[in-house]
Design a protein around this motif. Structure first.
Motif, PDB file in Angstrom:
ATOM      1  N   ASP A 122       0.740  -1.158  -0.081  1.00 41.50           N
ATOM      2  CA  ASP A 122      -0.118   0.007  -0.138  1.00 41.50           C
ATOM      3  C   ASP A 122       0.822   1.114   0.060  1.00 41.50           C
ATOM      4  OD1 ASP A 122       1.207  -0.161   2.591  1.00 41.50           O
ATOM      5  OD2 ASP A 122      -0.891   0.283   3.621  1.00 41.50           O
ATOM      6  N   VAL A 123       2.295   1.049  -0.335  1.00 43.56           N
ATOM      7  CA  VAL A 123       2.776   2.233  -0.301  1.00 43.56           C
ATOM      8  C   VAL A 123       3.029   2.821  -1.772  1.00 43.56           C
ATOM      9  CG1 VAL A 123       5.767   3.038  -0.264  1.00 43.56           C
ATOM     10  CG2 VAL A 123       4.581   0.997   1.221  1.00 43.56           C
ATOM     11  N   HIS A 145      -9.010   0.241   0.311  1.00 43.96           N
ATOM     12  CA  HIS A 145      -7.974   0.455   1.258  1.00 43.96           C
ATOM     13  C   HIS A 145      -6.607   0.929   0.713  1.00 43.96           C
ATOM     14  CE1 HIS A 145     -10.671  -2.344   3.090  1.00 43.96           C
ATOM     15  NE2 HIS A 145     -10.259  -1.525   4.314  1.00 43.96           N
ATOM     16  N   ARG A 146      -6.628   1.469  -0.507  1.00 45.08           N
ATOM     17  CA  ARG A 146      -5.761   1.714  -1.482  1.00 45.08           C
ATOM     18  C   ARG A 146      -4.309   0.949  -1.472  1.00 45.08           C
ATOM     19  NH1 ARG A 146      -6.412   6.620  -3.696  1.00 45.08           N
ATOM     20  NH2 ARG A 146      -4.096   7.098  -3.900  1.00 45.08           N
ATOM     21  N   ALA A 173      -3.213  -7.698   5.815  1.00 47.12           N
ATOM     22  CA  ALA A 173      -2.183  -6.679   5.990  1.00 47.12           C
ATOM     23  C   ALA A 173      -2.963  -5.160   5.681  1.00 47.12           C
ATOM     24  CB  ALA A 173      -1.371  -6.728   4.758  1.00 47.12           C
ATOM     25  N   PHE A 174      -4.289  -5.395   4.891  1.00 48.47           N
ATOM     26  CA  PHE A 174      -4.626  -3.976   4.771  1.00 48.47           C
ATOM     27  C   PHE A 174      -6.327  -3.904   5.311  1.00 48.47           C
ATOM     28  CE2 PHE A 174      -1.952  -4.803   0.960  1.00 48.47           C
ATOM     29  CZ  PHE A 174      -0.621  -4.245   1.589  1.00 48.47           C
ATOM     30  N   GLY A 175      -6.871  -5.069   5.747  1.00 49.21           N
ATOM     31  CA  GLY A 175      -8.212  -5.170   5.748  1.00 49.21           C
ATOM     32  C   GLY A 175      -9.030  -5.430   4.297  1.00 49.21           C
ATOM     33  N   ASP A 180     -14.705  -5.763  -2.595  1.00 47.64           N
ATOM     34  CA  ASP A 180     -14.229  -4.502  -3.404  1.00 47.64           C
ATOM     35  C   ASP A 180     -12.944  -4.616  -4.186  1.00 47.64           C
ATOM     36  OD1 ASP A 180     -15.722  -3.142  -1.085  1.00 47.64           O
ATOM     37  OD2 ASP A 180     -14.314  -3.445   0.403  1.00 47.64           O
ATOM     38  N   VAL A 181     -12.490  -5.612  -4.549  1.00 48.92           N
ATOM     39  CA  VAL A 181     -11.326  -5.715  -5.354  1.00 48.92           C
ATOM     40  C   VAL A 181     -11.596  -5.807  -6.950  1.00 48.92           C
ATOM     41  CG1 VAL A 181      -9.409  -7.560  -6.014  1.00 48.92           C
ATOM     42  CG2 VAL A 181      -9.745  -6.864  -3.797  1.00 48.92           C
ATOM     43  N   GLN A 182     -10.793  -5.090  -7.743  1.00 47.77           N
ATOM     44  CA  GLN A 182     -10.858  -5.352  -9.149  1.00 47.77           C
ATOM     45  C   GLN A 182      -9.537  -6.150  -9.575  1.00 47.77           C
ATOM     46  OE1 GLN A 182     -12.847  -4.085 -11.539  1.00 47.77           O
ATOM     47  NE2 GLN A 182     -14.252  -3.170 -10.164  1.00 47.77           N
ATOM     48  N   ALA A 183      -9.932  -7.217 -10.119  1.00 45.97           N
ATOM     49  CA  ALA A 183      -8.747  -8.250 -10.494  1.00 45.97           C
ATOM     50  C   ALA A 183      -8.542  -8.431 -11.996  1.00 45.97           C
ATOM     51  CB  ALA A 183      -9.251  -9.605  -9.855  1.00 45.97           C
TER      52      ALA A 183
END
Length: 285
Positions: A122-123, A145-146, A173-175, A180-183
């Protein structure tokens, strides 16, 4: 630039920037979060069997040519090679959380990890990179969660559900929530080109065989006892079963083996080849 498609999907398109062609996925672009691409074998400086955009330091190519290739694909997609974090692929389902401390590893700094086929971060500004010559690249973007994830999934990774392992790592790691995911399932070998033995086929039957699903959707048995295996469909199944909505999964229709002039393919070249690269990062504000 001409290439063979196995379908008529518009999920993925070929861009050419700075003289370098690469593929992009529309659904990942629409998030506004991801900077990404998938390289071709064109636009680089390598020669012979590595011609020309080889992105592997480990196959015998001149390292300075490989570095220049990274610079060129970086200029096209829009990242600094010094921001890269490279995988260390051995067909595992191991996923590493990449932090600021990993910036440059594999490009300008040595790797201090091994057996890593997936990377998440997420950096902003870090660019994850994984490598291919028929295996399946998996892209994940969590706009809530970017955060992003990028994974290498050959047949071993697929049957052991690398896509699910990556989503699990992102959740921890991020919740990240799968809904919510685009894959995206990137360019890789198609079912028509991918022949496997009985033992490999039976692993897929055991893992995906509920109600005959593997035999119906993933495998075609040939008269010689070999099988054709659909890795594209198998990885879509993994992602859907892990909770990613079907409408949020883009699947390639471009086969590496069918497009040996444009893409490196281990099978088409009988192992005499370089590596393609998949790249994914969180855009800087």
């Amino acid at each position: 630039m001409r290439f063979i498609k196995k379908g008529n999907t518009d999920a993925m398109r070929l861009e050419i920037r700075e003289g370098v062609p690469y593929f992009v996925f529309s659904n990942l672009e629409r998030t506004g979060l991801a900077r990404h691409g998938f390289s071709t074998r064109a636009g680089g400086v390598s020669e012979g069997e590595f011609s020309s955009m080889n992105l592997s330091f480990t196959r015998g190519d001149d390292p300075e040519r490989v570095r220049e290739n990274f610079r060129r694909i970086g200029a096209a997609i829009g990242f600094d090679p010094e921001s890269l974090v490279l995988s260390s692929q051995t067909h595992t389902t191991n996923v590493r959380l990449a932090t600021e401390a990993d910036r440059g590893k594999g490009f300008s700094r040595p790797l201090d990890y091994e057996n890593v086929d997936g990377l998440i971060t997420d950096v902003p500004g870090l660019m994850l990179a994984t490598f291919y010559a028929d295996c399946v690249p998996l892209y994940f973007v969590d706009p809530v969660h970017r955060a992003v994830g990028l994974s290498h999934s050959g047949w071993r990774g697929t049957v052991h559900r690398m896509g699910e392992a990556t989503l699990t790592a992102m959740r921890e790691a991020f919740g990240t929530r799968p809904e919510d995911v685009q894959a995206a399932v990137g360019p890789s070998i198609c079912m028509d080109c991918y022949e496997v033995s009985e033992d490999v086929a039976q692993e897929f039957v055991r893992e995906f065989g509920r109600d005959g699903a593997a035999e119906r959707e993933l495998l075609y048995k040939k008269e010689d006892g070999k099988y054709q295996l659909n890795l594209w469909r198998a990885n879509r199944m993994v992602l859907e079963q892990a909770g990613v909505p079907a409408a949020q999964i883009a699947v390639t229709d471009v086969c590496t083996c069918c497009n040996g002039e444009l893409l490196f393919s281990h099978r088409a070249s009988r192992g005499r080849r370089g590596n393609l690269g998949a790249f994914l990062g969180v855009r800087e504000a």
